[in-house]
Scaffold this motif. Structure first.
Motif, PDB file in Angstrom:
ATOM      1  N   GLN A  96       0.833  -1.210   0.000  1.00  0.00           N
ATOM      2  CA  GLN A  96       0.000   0.000   0.000  1.00  0.00           C
ATOM      3  C   GLN A  96       0.864   1.256   0.000  1.00  0.00           C
ATOM      4  N   ALA A  97       1.955   1.233   0.762  1.00  0.00           N
ATOM      5  CA  ALA A  97       2.853   2.384   0.822  1.00  0.00           C
ATOM      6  C   ALA A  97       3.527   2.637  -0.522  1.00  0.00           C
ATOM      7  N   LEU A  98       3.763   1.580  -1.293  1.00  0.00           N
ATOM      8  CA  LEU A  98       4.456   1.697  -2.577  1.00  0.00           C
ATOM      9  C   LEU A  98       3.517   2.021  -3.735  1.00  0.00           C
ATOM     10  N   ALA A  99       2.214   1.844  -3.520  1.00  0.00           N
ATOM     11  CA  ALA A  99       1.249   1.879  -4.626  1.00  0.00           C
ATOM     12  C   ALA A  99       1.232   3.198  -5.392  1.00  0.00           C
ATOM     13  N   ASP A 100       1.408   4.307  -4.701  1.00  0.00           N
ATOM     14  CA  ASP A 100       1.264   5.624  -5.345  1.00  0.00           C
ATOM     15  C   ASP A 100       2.585   6.238  -5.786  1.00  0.00           C
ATOM     16  N   GLU A 101       3.666   5.456  -5.774  1.00  0.00           N
ATOM     17  CA  GLU A 101       4.977   5.986  -6.157  1.00  0.00           C
ATOM     18  C   GLU A 101       5.501   5.267  -7.392  1.00  0.00           C
ATOM     19  N   ASP A 102       5.817   6.040  -8.443  1.00  0.00           N
ATOM     20  CA  ASP A 102       6.301   5.452  -9.688  1.00  0.00           C
ATOM     21  C   ASP A 102       7.825   5.434  -9.778  1.00  0.00           C
ATOM     22  N   ASP A 103       8.485   6.380  -9.114  1.00  0.00           N
ATOM     23  CA  ASP A 103       9.947   6.452  -9.198  1.00  0.00           C
ATOM     24  C   ASP A 103      10.572   5.315  -8.395  1.00  0.00           C
ATOM     25  N   VAL A 104      11.418   4.526  -9.041  1.00  0.00           N
ATOM     26  CA  VAL A 104      11.942   3.315  -8.414  1.00  0.00           C
ATOM     27  C   VAL A 104      12.886   3.620  -7.247  1.00  0.00           C
ATOM     28  N   ILE A 105      13.616   4.719  -7.304  1.00  0.00           N
ATOM     29  CA  ILE A 105      14.502   5.075  -6.190  1.00  0.00           C
ATOM     30  C   ILE A 105      13.673   5.506  -4.985  1.00  0.00           C
ATOM     31  N   GLU A 106      12.594   6.233  -5.246  1.00  0.00           N
ATOM     32  CA  GLU A 106      11.697   6.598  -4.152  1.00  0.00           C
ATOM     33  C   GLU A 106      11.033   5.348  -3.569  1.00  0.00           C
ATOM     34  N   GLN A 107      10.757   4.368  -4.421  1.00  0.00           N
ATOM     35  CA  GLN A 107      10.206   3.107  -3.924  1.00  0.00           C
ATOM     36  C   GLN A 107      11.190   2.430  -2.962  1.00  0.00           C
ATOM     37  N   LEU A 114      14.506  -3.797  -6.947  1.00  0.00           N
ATOM     38  CA  LEU A 114      15.910  -3.740  -7.364  1.00  0.00           C
ATOM     39  C   LEU A 114      16.071  -4.111  -8.836  1.00  0.00           C
ATOM     40  N   GLU A 115      15.352  -5.134  -9.265  1.00  0.00           N
ATOM     41  CA  GLU A 115      15.422  -5.533 -10.678  1.00  0.00           C
ATOM     42  C   GLU A 115      14.966  -4.395 -11.583  1.00  0.00           C
ATOM     43  N   GLU A 116      13.889  -3.718 -11.217  1.00  0.00           N
ATOM     44  CA  GLU A 116      13.383  -2.609 -12.017  1.00  0.00           C
ATOM     45  C   GLU A 116      14.380  -1.454 -12.026  1.00  0.00           C
ATOM     46  N   ALA A 117      15.041  -1.215 -10.891  1.00  0.00           N
ATOM     47  CA  ALA A 117      16.054  -0.159 -10.827  1.00  0.00           C
ATOM     48  C   ALA A 117      17.205  -0.460 -11.781  1.00  0.00           C
ATOM     49  N   MET A 118      17.555  -1.730 -11.936  1.00  0.00           N
ATOM     50  CA  MET A 118      18.621  -2.110 -12.866  1.00  0.00           C
ATOM     51  C   MET A 118      18.155  -1.985 -14.319  1.00  0.00           C
ATOM     52  N   VAL A 119      16.925  -2.397 -14.581  1.00  0.00           N
ATOM     53  CA  VAL A 119      16.372  -2.283 -15.931  1.00  0.00           C
ATOM     54  C   VAL A 119      16.363  -0.819 -16.376  1.00  0.00           C
ATOM     55  N   GLN A 120      16.017   0.073 -15.458  1.00  0.00           N
ATOM     56  CA  GLN A 120      15.983   1.503 -15.775  1.00  0.00           C
ATOM     57  C   GLN A 120      17.373   2.148 -15.713  1.00  0.00           C
ATOM     58  N   GLU A 121      18.389   1.336 -15.386  1.00  0.00           N
ATOM     59  CA  GLU A 121      19.769   1.804 -15.264  1.00  0.00           C
ATOM     60  C   GLU A 121      19.920   2.903 -14.212  1.00  0.00           C
ATOM     61  N   ARG A 122      19.123   2.778 -13.154  1.00  0.00           N
ATOM     62  CA  ARG A 122      19.251   3.715 -12.042  1.00  0.00           C
ATOM     63  C   ARG A 122      20.319   3.256 -11.054  1.00  0.00           C
ATOM     64  N   ILE A 123      20.619   1.947 -11.079  1.00  0.00           N
ATOM     65  CA  ILE A 123      21.726   1.402 -10.297  1.00  0.00           C
ATOM     66  C   ILE A 123      22.475   0.422 -11.199  1.00  0.00           C
ATOM     67  N   PRO A 124      23.745   0.141 -10.900  1.00  0.00           N
ATOM     68  CA  PRO A 124      24.507  -0.791 -11.744  1.00  0.00           C
ATOM     69  C   PRO A 124      23.905  -2.193 -11.721  1.00  0.00           C
ATOM     70  N   ARG A 125      24.078  -2.912 -12.827  1.00  0.00           N
ATOM     71  CA  ARG A 125      23.643  -4.311 -12.894  1.00  0.00           C
ATOM     72  C   ARG A 125      24.482  -5.135 -11.937  1.00  0.00           C
ATOM     73  N   GLN A 126      23.843  -5.931 -11.101  1.00  0.00           N
ATOM     74  CA  GLN A 126      24.527  -6.769 -10.122  1.00  0.00           C
ATOM     75  C   GLN A 126      23.639  -7.951  -9.749  1.00  0.00           C
ATOM     76  N   ASN A 127      24.150  -8.850  -8.922  1.00  0.00           N
ATOM     77  CA  ASN A 127      23.422 -10.052  -8.517  1.00  0.00           C
ATOM     78  C   ASN A 127      22.260  -9.647  -7.600  1.00  0.00           C
TER      79      ASN A 127
END
Length: 233
Positions: A80-91, A141-154
């Motif tokens: 519920q807390a995440l529902a209204d936030e689209d930015d992955v870093i804010e998530q 985390l996977e979405e953050a990597m897809v959007q290249e907001r963080i480096p690709r990692q395990n």
């Protein structure tokens, strides 16, 4: 005949289960799971001992239901807390805040290693319940990597590292200090996973002189919870 609580038998059953969950959560904060008895749980919940066995065959059955209930509630509140936030870093910021603030509410802040206190089959179930919350973090985390907001990692290793960072945190009770502590943890975790410095600047920290006890006791004060607990002796 036992007193019926709630408007219907279904309400009675649900309210009784909640009383048993609350009782078990309180007892786990006070003593080891091994030492807790069904009689103690019934007494703390103000429920007849026979009624406890009408709901759960034994302590482990109650523990598994308790953890399932707690984890589901935690996951629902987090979703519920995440529902209204689209930015992955804010998530990610929301996830970190919710994890720190909600663990106590849903009895997940206990430092007890419950898996070591139950049978192997029950331990597997506990691991599955914990996986619900880990699954949410994994996908952020996977979405953050897809959007290249963080480096690709395990991703799996990253989930473990992030949760390990959060697990040891005990938030101060003072609201101002509590907010400052959350922001420090958010910045630490976000920088650790590769979020650029400009996106997660460190919060300002007032210059403080640690209070050192002459007897060698640990320092106290607003920042004491951040200090390494390992003895320097």
């Amino acid at each position: 005949m036992p007193k019926i609580i709630g408007a219907t038998l279904a309400d009675h059953r649900e309210l009784t289960r909640q009383k048993l969950f609350d009782a078990l959560g309180e007892l786990l904060a006070e003593e080891s799971f091994d030492s807790i008895t069904m009689s103690q749980i019934a007494q703390r919940a103000d429920v007849g001992r026979t009624a406890v066995y009408n709901h759960f065959a034994d302590k482990e059955s109650l523990l598994l239901a308790f953890m399932r209930h707690a984890t589901s509630g935690f996951a629902d509140a987090l979703t519920q807390a995440l529902a209204d936030e689209d930015d992955v870093i804010e998530q990610l910021r929301i996830y970190i805040r919710a994890h720190l603030e909600l663990r106590g509410r849903f009895h997940l802040a206990s430092r007890l290693d419950l898996r070591s206190m139950v049978s192997s089959s029950s331990a597997d179930h506990l691991r599955d319940h914990a996986g619900i919350v880990e699954h949410i973090l994994f996908h952020i985390l996977e979405e953050a990597m897809v959007q290249e907001r963080i480096p690709r990692q395990n991703s799996l290793a990253l989930v473990s590292l992030v949760l390990s960072s959060l697990a040891g945190q005990v938030l101060p009770s003072d609201p101002t200090e509590r907010e400052a502590a959350i922001r420090v943890v958010q910045a630490f975790v976000l920088r650790g996973i590769g979020v650029p410095e400009e996106v997660c600047p460190l919060p300002p920290v007032p210059v403080q002189t640690p209070v050192v006890d002459p007897a060698g006791d640990p320092p106290t004060g607003p920042q004491a919870f951040l200090r390494c607990p390992v003895s320097r002796s």
